[in-house]
Design a protein around this motif. Structure first.
Motif, PDB file in Angstrom:
ATOM      1  N   GLU A 193       0.820  -1.213   0.000  1.00 19.94           N
ATOM      2  CA  GLU A 193       0.000   0.000   0.000  1.00 19.94           C
ATOM      3  C   GLU A 193       0.852   1.259   0.000  1.00 19.94           C
ATOM      4  O   GLU A 193       0.446   2.293  -0.545  1.00 19.94           O
ATOM      5  CB  GLU A 193      -0.905  -0.020   1.239  1.00 19.94           C
ATOM      6  CG  GLU A 193      -1.887   1.116   1.342  1.00 19.94           C
ATOM      7  CD  GLU A 193      -2.887   0.880   2.478  1.00 19.94           C
ATOM      8  OE1 GLU A 193      -3.798   1.704   2.619  1.00 19.94           O
ATOM      9  OE2 GLU A 193      -2.755  -0.125   3.209  1.00 19.94           O
ATOM     10  N   ALA A 194       2.017   1.157   0.622  1.00 25.86           N
ATOM     11  CA  ALA A 194       2.867   2.334   0.817  1.00 25.86           C
ATOM     12  C   ALA A 194       4.207   2.161   0.116  1.00 25.86           C
ATOM     13  O   ALA A 194       4.683   1.041  -0.073  1.00 25.86           O
ATOM     14  CB  ALA A 194       3.097   2.559   2.310  1.00 25.86           C
ATOM     15  N   PRO A 195       4.848   3.268  -0.257  1.00 27.42           N
ATOM     16  CA  PRO A 195       6.207   3.183  -0.792  1.00 27.42           C
ATOM     17  C   PRO A 195       7.177   2.755   0.306  1.00 27.42           C
ATOM     18  O   PRO A 195       6.852   2.835   1.503  1.00 27.42           O
ATOM     19  CB  PRO A 195       6.489   4.607  -1.270  1.00 27.42           C
ATOM     20  CG  PRO A 195       5.569   5.476  -0.484  1.00 27.42           C
ATOM     21  CD  PRO A 195       4.343   4.657  -0.226  1.00 27.42           C
ATOM     22  N   PRO A 196       8.364   2.290  -0.068  1.00 32.30           N
ATOM     23  CA  PRO A 196       9.308   1.769   0.937  1.00 32.30           C
ATOM     24  C   PRO A 196       9.631   2.741   2.063  1.00 32.30           C
ATOM     25  O   PRO A 196       9.752   2.346   3.220  1.00 32.30           O
ATOM     26  CB  PRO A 196      10.555   1.449   0.106  1.00 32.30           C
ATOM     27  CG  PRO A 196      10.059   1.222  -1.280  1.00 32.30           C
ATOM     28  CD  PRO A 196       8.879   2.140  -1.439  1.00 32.30           C
ATOM     29  N   GLY A 197       9.771   4.027   1.737  1.00 40.13           N
ATOM     30  CA  GLY A 197      10.116   4.992   2.778  1.00 40.13           C
ATOM     31  C   GLY A 197       9.065   5.089   3.856  1.00 40.13           C
ATOM     32  O   GLY A 197       9.366   5.077   5.050  1.00 40.13           O
ATOM     33  N   LEU A 365       1.289   7.773  -0.775  1.00 39.45           N
ATOM     34  CA  LEU A 365       0.698   6.599  -0.138  1.00 39.45           C
ATOM     35  C   LEU A 365      -0.816   6.769  -0.271  1.00 39.45           C
ATOM     36  O   LEU A 365      -1.403   7.626   0.390  1.00 39.45           O
ATOM     37  CB  LEU A 365       1.110   6.526   1.336  1.00 39.45           C
ATOM     38  CG  LEU A 365       0.789   5.272   2.160  1.00 39.45           C
ATOM     39  CD1 LEU A 365       1.458   5.367   3.533  1.00 39.45           C
ATOM     40  CD2 LEU A 365      -0.702   5.034   2.365  1.00 39.45           C
ATOM     41  N   VAL A 366      -1.425   6.005  -1.155  1.00 43.82           N
ATOM     42  CA  VAL A 366      -2.877   6.079  -1.320  1.00 43.82           C
ATOM     43  C   VAL A 366      -3.517   5.190  -0.257  1.00 43.82           C
ATOM     44  O   VAL A 366      -3.631   3.974  -0.410  1.00 43.82           O
ATOM     45  CB  VAL A 366      -3.309   5.674  -2.741  1.00 43.82           C
ATOM     46  CG1 VAL A 366      -4.829   5.777  -2.884  1.00 43.82           C
ATOM     47  CG2 VAL A 366      -2.627   6.561  -3.778  1.00 43.82           C
ATOM     48  N   TYR A 367      -3.904   5.843   0.829  1.00 45.18           N
ATOM     49  CA  TYR A 367      -4.451   5.131   1.991  1.00 45.18           C
ATOM     50  C   TYR A 367      -5.823   4.551   1.620  1.00 45.18           C
ATOM     51  O   TYR A 367      -6.696   5.263   1.149  1.00 45.18           O
ATOM     52  CB  TYR A 367      -4.599   6.105   3.161  1.00 45.18           C
ATOM     53  CG  TYR A 367      -4.514   5.469   4.527  1.00 45.18           C
ATOM     54  CD1 TYR A 367      -5.472   4.554   4.952  1.00 45.18           C
ATOM     55  CD2 TYR A 367      -3.488   5.783   5.407  1.00 45.18           C
ATOM     56  CE1 TYR A 367      -5.408   3.969   6.208  1.00 45.18           C
ATOM     57  CE2 TYR A 367      -3.408   5.215   6.666  1.00 45.18           C
ATOM     58  CZ  TYR A 367      -4.372   4.316   7.059  1.00 45.18           C
ATOM     59  OH  TYR A 367      -4.305   3.745   8.310  1.00 45.18           O
ATOM     60  N   TYR A 368      -5.985   3.247   1.832  1.00 45.41           N
ATOM     61  CA  TYR A 368      -7.156   2.471   1.435  1.00 45.41           C
ATOM     62  C   TYR A 368      -7.164   2.190  -0.067  1.00 45.41           C
ATOM     63  O   TYR A 368      -8.186   1.736  -0.599  1.00 45.41           O
ATOM     64  CB  TYR A 368      -8.478   3.135   1.861  1.00 45.41           C
ATOM     65  CG  TYR A 368      -8.700   3.131   3.347  1.00 45.41           C
ATOM     66  CD1 TYR A 368      -8.795   1.943   4.055  1.00 45.41           C
ATOM     67  CD2 TYR A 368      -8.815   4.327   4.047  1.00 45.41           C
ATOM     68  CE1 TYR A 368      -8.995   1.934   5.433  1.00 45.41           C
ATOM     69  CE2 TYR A 368      -9.007   4.341   5.425  1.00 45.41           C
ATOM     70  CZ  TYR A 368      -9.094   3.143   6.114  1.00 45.41           C
ATOM     71  OH  TYR A 368      -9.283   3.148   7.469  1.00 45.41           O
ATOM     72  N   GLY A 369      -6.032   2.405  -0.730  1.00 46.02           N
ATOM     73  CA  GLY A 369      -5.921   1.991  -2.125  1.00 46.02           C
ATOM     74  C   GLY A 369      -6.186   0.507  -2.310  1.00 46.02           C
ATOM     75  O   GLY A 369      -6.920   0.112  -3.231  1.00 46.02           O
ATOM     76  N   PRO A 370      -5.629  -0.369  -1.448  1.00 44.02           N
ATOM     77  CA  PRO A 370      -5.932  -1.793  -1.571  1.00 44.02           C
ATOM     78  C   PRO A 370      -7.427  -2.091  -1.431  1.00 44.02           C
ATOM     79  O   PRO A 370      -7.983  -2.875  -2.207  1.00 44.02           O
ATOM     80  CB  PRO A 370      -5.125  -2.426  -0.425  1.00 44.02           C
ATOM     81  CG  PRO A 370      -3.965  -1.499  -0.249  1.00 44.02           C
ATOM     82  CD  PRO A 370      -4.546  -0.130  -0.464  1.00 44.02           C
ATOM     83  N   ARG A 413      -5.847  10.060   1.240  1.00 43.86           N
ATOM     84  CA  ARG A 413      -6.872   9.172   1.794  1.00 43.86           C
ATOM     85  C   ARG A 413      -8.071   9.096   0.858  1.00 43.86           C
ATOM     86  O   ARG A 413      -8.625  10.121   0.454  1.00 43.86           O
ATOM     87  CB  ARG A 413      -7.308   9.661   3.175  1.00 43.86           C
ATOM     88  CG  ARG A 413      -6.173   9.686   4.186  1.00 43.86           C
ATOM     89  CD  ARG A 413      -6.708   9.904   5.583  1.00 43.86           C
ATOM     90  NE  ARG A 413      -7.567   8.816   5.996  1.00 43.86           N
ATOM     91  CZ  ARG A 413      -7.388   8.094   7.108  1.00 43.86           C
ATOM     92  NH1 ARG A 413      -6.347   8.333   7.881  1.00 43.86           N
ATOM     93  NH2 ARG A 413      -8.233   7.147   7.433  1.00 43.86           N
ATOM     94  N   VAL A 414      -8.445   7.859   0.533  1.00 44.13           N
ATOM     95  CA  VAL A 414      -9.585   7.639  -0.370  1.00 44.13           C
ATOM     96  C   VAL A 414     -10.728   6.928   0.362  1.00 44.13           C
ATOM     97  O   VAL A 414     -11.502   6.179  -0.236  1.00 44.13           O
ATOM     98  CB  VAL A 414      -9.161   6.852  -1.632  1.00 44.13           C
ATOM     99  CG1 VAL A 414      -8.145   7.642  -2.441  1.00 44.13           C
ATOM    100  CG2 VAL A 414      -8.600   5.475  -1.272  1.00 44.13           C
ATOM    101  N   ASP A 415     -10.846   7.203   1.662  1.00 41.81           N
ATOM    102  CA  ASP A 415     -11.891   6.578   2.485  1.00 41.81           C
ATOM    103  C   ASP A 415     -13.273   6.713   1.848  1.00 41.81           C
ATOM    104  O   ASP A 415     -14.072   5.766   1.863  1.00 41.81           O
ATOM    105  CB  ASP A 415     -11.957   7.215   3.873  1.00 41.81           C
ATOM    106  CG  ASP A 415     -10.604   7.382   4.552  1.00 41.81           C
ATOM    107  OD1 ASP A 415      -9.634   7.692   3.852  1.00 41.81           O
ATOM    108  OD2 ASP A 415     -10.534   7.213   5.781  1.00 41.81           O
ATOM    109  N   MET A 416     -13.548   7.895   1.292  1.00 41.32           N
ATOM    110  CA  MET A 416     -14.902   8.195   0.806  1.00 41.32           C
ATOM    111  C   MET A 416     -15.324   7.340  -0.382  1.00 41.32           C
ATOM    112  O   MET A 416     -16.515   7.131  -0.611  1.00 41.32           O
ATOM    113  CB  MET A 416     -14.984   9.677   0.417  1.00 41.32           C
ATOM    114  CG  MET A 416     -15.051  10.626   1.599  1.00 41.32           C
ATOM    115  SD  MET A 416     -16.666  10.650   2.391  1.00 41.32           S
ATOM    116  CE  MET A 416     -17.653  11.491   1.139  1.00 41.32           C
ATOM    117  N   ILE A 417     -14.355   6.845  -1.149  1.00 51.28           N
ATOM    118  CA  ILE A 417     -14.720   6.089  -2.355  1.00 51.28           C
ATOM    119  C   ILE A 417     -14.296   4.626  -2.295  1.00 51.28           C
ATOM    120  O   ILE A 417     -14.567   3.872  -3.226  1.00 51.28           O
ATOM    121  CB  ILE A 417     -14.126   6.739  -3.626  1.00 51.28           C
ATOM    122  CG1 ILE A 417     -12.589   6.733  -3.569  1.00 51.28           C
ATOM    123  CG2 ILE A 417     -14.670   8.142  -3.816  1.00 51.28           C
ATOM    124  CD1 ILE A 417     -11.933   7.173  -4.874  1.00 51.28           C
TER     125      ILE A 417
END
Length: 474
Positions: A193-197, A365-370, A413-417
């Motif tokens: 979900e997140a880049p290595p850093g 980091l697209v949170y909730y991308g997965p 954050r893409v919580d809404m969609i």
């Protein structure tokens, strides 16, 4: 009486007993441990066998599935990596035999016994002036965080923890490490979900800053054994098997976590990006059904991350990736290949040239991308990935590429969609609303649904926003 966790002290005690049972069963995987872990014990305290179906506690189908499909070899490998057991050749016969490393096992048992005692508020220590400041606490403060409180005793009053004090120095160091604040989100890693850093830099900093690079792979493995057995005993029903994992945790997710432990350990002597790349490659290589050779070329990292993010929807999403427009595909190739680290890049044959030759940031980091990809449902996967590409595109407008920010990341954050179908997302636009990305601060933005009236107000008040350009299908 309640502990600081909100549970009764009785429940906390049963959870600790459950953790001990989990250790016991997993140390005996090669004997009767699997049956005990899954089905629990009978009235005579003997493990209920897999064939004794009438005695199996409910839900029987979940327990049977776990027994048959659980990745027991992954459990075994973790215990080997942690140094709790070792595999030795037989003296007179072919094959190997498992031996218990008693010194290491005592360390785990001591840790399990004491790790939650500071949830009893009467035991919480007061920070002494000579030790201040300590993890944000000042002299005279009660150290209310139970992990910090236990760590404080380990640092300054080990005599109050005799089971800890009597361990060898290297074992004390390993046990103490389990109490540090790693700021490690395991889900970010397992799902890519997140880049290595974002995933590893704080973890790496803790190893160097707080532990002077003395922590070894086996100590990180012990950390995860403790995490695993503690969670396995989380239901206060220790005689009924490890119910938290067996009946209440998705087996596919647990198997992914177990597989990842071997790779997280490597952060002690590898860079953040090296660990992530190796993990991505093994996830692709081990996918069932086979997806063919590990990909190379500009889209390799993007494809491998999509595989991990989409989980059970991976094959459909990868097909959708190939069906994307060239602009969307190239954008995902670039943005998903940024590492958010200083002077690190994935292997050059896996990323676009502009990423390998001119590292820049911030990474996103697209949170909730997965979750967004896993909720694919009956959607066209290319359309869903196109929305993901548009999220990255708008984020880049808010945070332009900057070489000086190569080691930074921003959370979108893409919580809404995340749970909406593509039709539901587009339907909102049909009703006159828009989807926009609003910058909340220098490190975070949110996707929000917005009316035309509110949009005008946001523009008038100078908010940093970007409207998502979502083209309806013909």
């Amino acid at each position: 009486t309640a502990a600081s966790s909100g549970r009764t002290i009785g429940d906390e005690y049963q959870r600790t007993v459950g953790a001990f049972f989990a250790i016991y069963w997993l140390m005996r995987m090669h004997i009767d441990g699997r049956a005990g872990f899954v089905f629990g014990v009978d009235d005579s305290m003997k493990p209920i066998g897999s064939e004794d179906t009438e005695q199996h506690p409910h839900p029987r189908d979940k327990r049977r599935k776990f027994f048959e499909e659980g990745k027991w070899d992954y459990f075994k490998q973790l215990f080997l990596d942690a140094g709790l057991i070792k595999e030795e050749k037989r003296m007179l016969r072919s094959g190997t035999v498992l031996k218990v490393n008693e010194k290491r096992l005592v360390s785990l048992l001591a840790l399990t016994a004491i790790h939650d005692i500071m949830k009893i508020s009467l035991l919480l220590p007061t920070l002494q002036e000579r030790h201040a400041p300590y993890n944000g606490y000042q002299a005279g403060d009660t150290i209310s965080d139970h992990d910090h409180a236990l760590s404080y005793l380990m640092d300054h009053y080990p005599q109050f923890l005799p089971s800890f004090r009597e361990l060898d120095p290297e074992e004390r160091r390993a046990v103490h490490f389990t109490q540090c604040q790693l700021c490690f989100n395991h889900g970010w890693f397992v799902q890519a979900e997140a880049p290595p850093g974002a995933t590893f830099t704080k973890f790496k900093d803790a190893l160097i800053r707080d532990h002077k690079a003395q922590i070894e792979r086996r100590d990180v493995a012990l950390y995860f054994v403790h995490w695993l057995t503690d969670l396995a005993g989380a239901e206060p029903t220790p005689l009924g098997g490890c119910e938290k994992f067996v009946t209440k945790f998705p087996l596919e997710v647990l198997n992914s976590f177990l597989r990842s432990f071997e790779y997280v350990q490597k952060i002690t002597d590898h860079t953040e990006t090296e660990v992530m790349e190796e993990y991505l490659k093994i996830r692709w290589a081990e996918h069932t059904p086979s997806l063919g050779p590990v990909p190379t070329g500009d889209s390799a990292i993007a494809k491998m991350r999509i595989l991990c993010m989409a989980q059970m929807k991976a094959e459909r999403c990868l097909q959708g990736f190939d069906d994307l427009s060239e602009d969307d595909r190239e954008l995902l190739n670039v943005e998903m290949s940024r590492t958010g680290t200083l002077c690190q890049c994935y292997s050059k044959d896996l990323v676009p040239q502009e990423v390998s030759t001119s590292p820049a940031g911030p990474a996103f980091l697209v949170y909730y991308g997965p979750a967004f990809l896993q909720n694919l449902g009956q959607d066209n996967p290319a359309q869903r990935l196109s929305i993901l590409a548009e999220v990255y595109r708008r984020a880049r407008e808010l945070w332009p590429v900057n070489v000086a920010k190569a080691a930074q990341h921003v959370i979108i954050r893409v919580d809404m969609i995340k749970s909406l179908s593509t039709a539901q997302i587009l339907d909102a636009m049909g009703k006159g609303d828009v989807w926009l990305m609003m910058k909340h601060n220098e490190s975070e933005a949110f996707i929000e649904r917005c009316s035309q009236r509110k949009l005008n107000k946001l523009i008038a008040t100078g908010h940093h926003i970007q409207i998502l350009d979502l083209i309806q299908p013909q």
